[in-house]
Write a protein that holds these residues in place. Structure first.
Motif, short mmCIF file in Angstrom:
data_model
loop_
_atom_site.label_atom_id
_atom_site.label_comp_id
_atom_site.label_asym_id
_atom_site.label_seq_id
_atom_site.Cartn_x
_atom_site.Cartn_y
_atom_site.Cartn_z
N LEU A 86 -0.71 20.39 10.69
CA LEU A 86 -1.16 19.18 10.01
C LEU A 86 -0.57 19.08 8.60
CD1 LEU A 86 -2.94 16.66 10.11
CD2 LEU A 86 -4.82 18.05 9.23
N LEU A 87 -0.54 20.18 7.87
CA LEU A 87 0.05 20.20 6.53
C LEU A 87 1.55 19.87 6.58
CD1 LEU A 87 -1.71 23.32 4.97
CD2 LEU A 87 -1.98 20.95 4.27
N THR A 88 2.24 20.37 7.60
CA THR A 88 3.66 20.06 7.75
C THR A 88 3.87 18.58 8.04
OG1 THR A 88 4.02 22.29 8.60
CG2 THR A 88 5.76 20.67 9.01
N TYR A 89 3.06 18.03 8.91
CA TYR A 89 3.15 16.59 9.22
C TYR A 89 2.90 15.75 7.97
CZ TYR A 89 1.98 12.01 11.08
OH TYR A 89 1.94 10.66 11.30
N ILE A 90 1.88 16.07 7.21
CA ILE A 90 1.55 15.32 5.99
C ILE A 90 2.68 15.46 4.97
CG2 ILE A 90 -0.03 15.16 4.04
CD1 ILE A 90 -2.29 15.88 5.97
N LEU A 91 3.26 16.63 4.84
CA LEU A 91 4.37 16.84 3.91
C LEU A 91 5.58 15.99 4.30
CD1 LEU A 91 5.30 18.38 1.41
CD2 LEU A 91 6.16 20.15 2.95
N VAL A 92 5.89 15.93 5.58
CA VAL A 92 7.00 15.08 6.05
C VAL A 92 6.70 13.62 5.75
CG1 VAL A 92 8.19 14.26 8.14
CG2 VAL A 92 7.82 16.70 7.79
N TYR A 93 5.46 13.20 5.96
CA TYR A 93 5.07 11.83 5.67
C TYR A 93 5.18 11.52 4.17
CZ TYR A 93 2.45 7.45 5.89
OH TYR A 93 2.07 6.14 5.80
N ILE A 94 4.82 12.47 3.32
CA ILE A 94 4.94 12.29 1.87
C ILE A 94 6.41 12.12 1.49
CG2 ILE A 94 4.71 13.50 -0.35
CD1 ILE A 94 2.03 14.61 0.73
N VAL A 95 7.28 12.95 2.06
CA VAL A 95 8.72 12.83 1.78
C VAL A 95 9.23 11.46 2.23
CG1 VAL A 95 11.00 13.73 2.40
CG2 VAL A 95 9.14 15.30 1.80
N PHE A 96 8.79 11.00 3.41
CA PHE A 96 9.17 9.69 3.91
C PHE A 96 8.72 8.58 2.95
CE2 PHE A 96 7.68 5.90 6.21
CZ PHE A 96 8.92 5.40 6.63
N LEU A 97 7.47 8.66 2.48
CA LEU A 97 6.96 7.64 1.55
C LEU A 97 7.75 7.63 0.23
CD1 LEU A 97 3.09 7.86 1.96
CD2 LEU A 97 4.56 5.93 2.52
N ILE A 98 8.06 8.82 -0.28
CA ILE A 98 8.84 8.89 -1.52
C ILE A 98 10.22 8.28 -1.30
CG2 ILE A 98 9.98 10.49 -3.13
CD1 ILE A 98 7.45 12.26 -2.86
N ARG A 126 0.79 -1.24 0.00
CA ARG A 126 0.00 0.00 0.00
C ARG A 126 0.82 1.28 0.00
NH1 ARG A 126 -3.03 -2.13 4.82
NH2 ARG A 126 -4.17 -3.87 4.02
N ALA A 127 2.08 1.25 -0.35
CA ALA A 127 2.90 2.47 -0.33
C ALA A 127 2.42 3.47 -1.38
CB ALA A 127 4.37 2.13 -0.53
N TRP A 128 2.12 3.00 -2.59
CA TRP A 128 1.64 3.91 -3.63
C TRP A 128 0.27 4.47 -3.27
CZ3 TRP A 128 4.58 6.04 -7.10
CH2 TRP A 128 5.75 5.41 -7.49
N LEU A 129 -0.59 3.64 -2.71
CA LEU A 129 -1.91 4.11 -2.29
C LEU A 129 -1.80 5.15 -1.19
CD1 LEU A 129 -5.00 3.81 -2.54
CD2 LEU A 129 -4.84 2.01 -0.80
N SER A 130 -0.94 4.91 -0.22
CA SER A 130 -0.73 5.89 0.86
C SER A 130 -0.20 7.20 0.31
CB SER A 130 0.25 5.34 1.90
OG SER A 130 -0.28 4.24 2.55
N LEU A 131 0.75 7.12 -0.63
CA LEU A 131 1.31 8.33 -1.22
C LEU A 131 0.24 9.13 -1.96
CD1 LEU A 131 3.77 10.06 -1.82
CD2 LEU A 131 4.18 8.63 -3.82
N LEU A 132 -0.56 8.45 -2.75
CA LEU A 132 -1.63 9.12 -3.49
C LEU A 132 -2.64 9.77 -2.54
CD1 LEU A 132 -2.98 9.72 -6.24
CD2 LEU A 132 -4.22 7.58 -5.94
N CYS A 133 -3.05 9.05 -1.52
CA CYS A 133 -4.02 9.60 -0.55
C CYS A 133 -3.45 10.81 0.18
CB CYS A 133 -4.43 8.52 0.45
SG CYS A 133 -5.45 7.24 -0.26
N MET A 134 -2.20 10.75 0.59
CA MET A 134 -1.59 11.88 1.30
C MET A 134 -1.46 13.09 0.39
SD MET A 134 -1.11 11.27 4.45
CE MET A 134 -2.45 10.15 4.66
N LEU A 135 -1.14 12.88 -0.87
CA LEU A 135 -1.06 14.00 -1.81
C LEU A 135 -2.42 14.66 -2.00
CD1 LEU A 135 1.38 12.56 -4.50
CD2 LEU A 135 1.81 14.49 -2.95
N VAL A 136 -3.47 13.86 -2.11
CA VAL A 136 -4.83 14.40 -2.26
C VAL A 136 -5.24 15.17 -1.00
CG1 VAL A 136 -7.26 13.75 -2.47
CG2 VAL A 136 -5.57 12.71 -3.97
#
Length: 148
Positions: free
Chosen positions: A46-58, A12-22
């Motif tokens: 919250l936006l900062t946390y999600i951005l850090v999570y997106i960087v981690f997923l990438i 589910r890494a791609w799915l998580s990345l897509l959901c976090m971007l949306v």
């Protein structure tokens, strides 16, 4: 001692990345207008946390090479942690996703939940079945939850 290592894919890494971007895009679009006070600062956090999570997923998707190693009496997980056969209760299989459940745990640890890469899928599943038979572990074909 026979060691067989298979390349795996994080579930589910791609799915998580897509959901976090949306979610990031929606919150950013809505956060630009008419937000005041504590709500604005909460939204920024919250936006900062999600951005850090997106960087981690990438980073996790493109710069790590996860693998699972099946030895005669132990498993080395995607995080390179060793689990003896005596620690493993059973193996769950849900479609293509495989999870190795430990004794005393309700959920499967994330480093023991994986997919095999397409080229190694049939050989990997066969090796898991052989490993389970050799170590007298039951394989259950059912849905399972992971512990992130």
């Amino acid at each position: 001692m026979e060691l067989i290592t298979y390349k795996t894919i994080y579930p589910r890494a791609w799915l998580s990345l897509l959901c976090m971007l949306v979610i990031e895009a929606i919150l950013l679009r809505d956060g630009i207008y008419d937000k005041n006070g504590i709500w604005k600062y909460s939204l920024i956090a919250l936006l900062t946390y999600i951005l850090v999570y997106i960087v981690f997923l990438i980073w996790r998707l493109f710069f790590t090479k996860p693998s699972i190693t099946l030895a005669s009496d132990h498993v080395i997980s995607t995080k390179h942690q060793r689990y003896d056969a005596s620690q493993i209760e059973c193996i769950y299989v849900n479609y293509r996703r495989i999870g190795i459940k430990l004794y005393g745990k309700r959920l499967v640890p994330m480093d023991l939940c994986f997919y095999f890469q397409r080229g190694q899928e049939s050989a990997g599943v066969e090796a898991v079945h052989e490993w389970a038979a050799r170590n007298d572990k039951e394989i259950k074909h059912r849905f399972f939850q992971t512990l992130a």
